[in-house]
Design an enzyme around this catalytic site. Structure first.
Site, PDB file in Angstrom:
ATOM      1  N   CYS A  47     -31.846  -3.074  19.064  1.00 20.72           N
ATOM      2  CA  CYS A  47     -33.016  -2.289  18.668  1.00 20.72           C
ATOM      3  C   CYS A  47     -33.491  -1.423  19.832  1.00 20.72           C
ATOM      4  O   CYS A  47     -33.665  -1.922  20.943  1.00 20.72           O
ATOM      5  CB  CYS A  47     -34.131  -3.235  18.232  1.00 20.72           C
ATOM      6  SG  CYS A  47     -35.653  -2.380  17.789  1.00 20.72           S
ATOM      7  N   CYS A  50     -37.120  -2.942  20.946  1.00 26.71           N
ATOM      8  CA  CYS A  50     -37.363  -4.283  21.509  1.00 26.71           C
ATOM      9  C   CYS A  50     -36.110  -4.972  22.035  1.00 26.71           C
ATOM     10  O   CYS A  50     -36.200  -6.055  22.604  1.00 26.71           O
ATOM     11  CB  CYS A  50     -38.040  -5.177  20.469  1.00 26.71           C
ATOM     12  SG  CYS A  50     -36.914  -5.801  19.204  1.00 26.71           S
ATOM     13  N   CYS A  99     -39.561  -6.569  15.841  1.00 23.41           N
ATOM     14  CA  CYS A  99     -40.652  -5.631  16.173  1.00 23.41           C
ATOM     15  C   CYS A  99     -41.031  -4.729  15.007  1.00 23.41           C
ATOM     16  O   CYS A  99     -41.874  -3.836  15.182  1.00 23.41           O
ATOM     17  CB  CYS A  99     -40.283  -4.797  17.386  1.00 23.41           C
ATOM     18  SG  CYS A  99     -39.126  -3.457  17.033  1.00 23.41           S
ATOM     19  N   CYS A 119     -27.217   1.732   6.265  1.00 25.46           N
ATOM     20  CA  CYS A 119     -27.200   3.128   6.683  1.00 25.46           C
ATOM     21  C   CYS A 119     -28.331   3.292   7.699  1.00 25.46           C
ATOM     22  O   CYS A 119     -29.505   3.258   7.336  1.00 25.46           O
ATOM     23  CB  CYS A 119     -27.424   3.980   5.442  1.00 25.46           C
ATOM     24  SG  CYS A 119     -27.181   5.725   5.699  1.00 25.46           S
TER      25      CYS A 119
END
Ligand code: FE
Length: 130
Positions: A47, A50, A99, A119
């Protein structure tokens, strides 16, 4: 999992304008513009916000959609789902479970073994190469 919970005012300082728009405001990067659309490097996609592990390069494939596509998350509980009825469509939004960053959407036209197509916006991801 320890949740990461920050106000948008703080995310705004930590992210670029484009990252903030997609990850926190749920907009979508234009197709065929993201850095990972055609990426075939091995590693773990984390991510952008985070650092949570989200997808393995082992499940990445070229869907032709213009966005990086995966057939499953790296762990079942890496992501969470929300019903998204914006733009007159019924879609399933995919978010970071840690997050709540907006990642993209999941569709049921993916390849075996899951038949799912995650996607995902490149800008929501950070590839940690292995
Ligand atoms: Fe996250």
């Amino acid at each position: 999992m320890d949740k990461v919970d920050k106000p948008n005012s703080q995310w705004k300082q930590e992210l670029s304008d484009e990252e903030f728009d997609v990850c926190r405001m749920k907009s979508t990067e234009p197709p065929f513009t993201g850095k990972y659309t055609y990426c075939k490097d091995d590693g773990i996609y984390r991510c952008k916000c985070c650092g949570n592990e989200l997808f393995s390069s082992k499940t990445k494939y070229d869907s032709g959609s213009g966005w990086p596509s995966f057939w499953e998350p790296i762990h079942k509980d890496s992501v969470k789902y929300e019903k998204d009825q914006s733009y007159g469509m019924l879609r399933v939004e995919v978010m970071c479970a840690k997050c709540d960053a907006h990642l993209g959407h999941v569709f049921e036209d993916g390849p075996k073994p899951t038949g799912n197509r995650f996607c995902i916006n490149s800008i929501s991801l950070n590839l940690e190469k292995s």
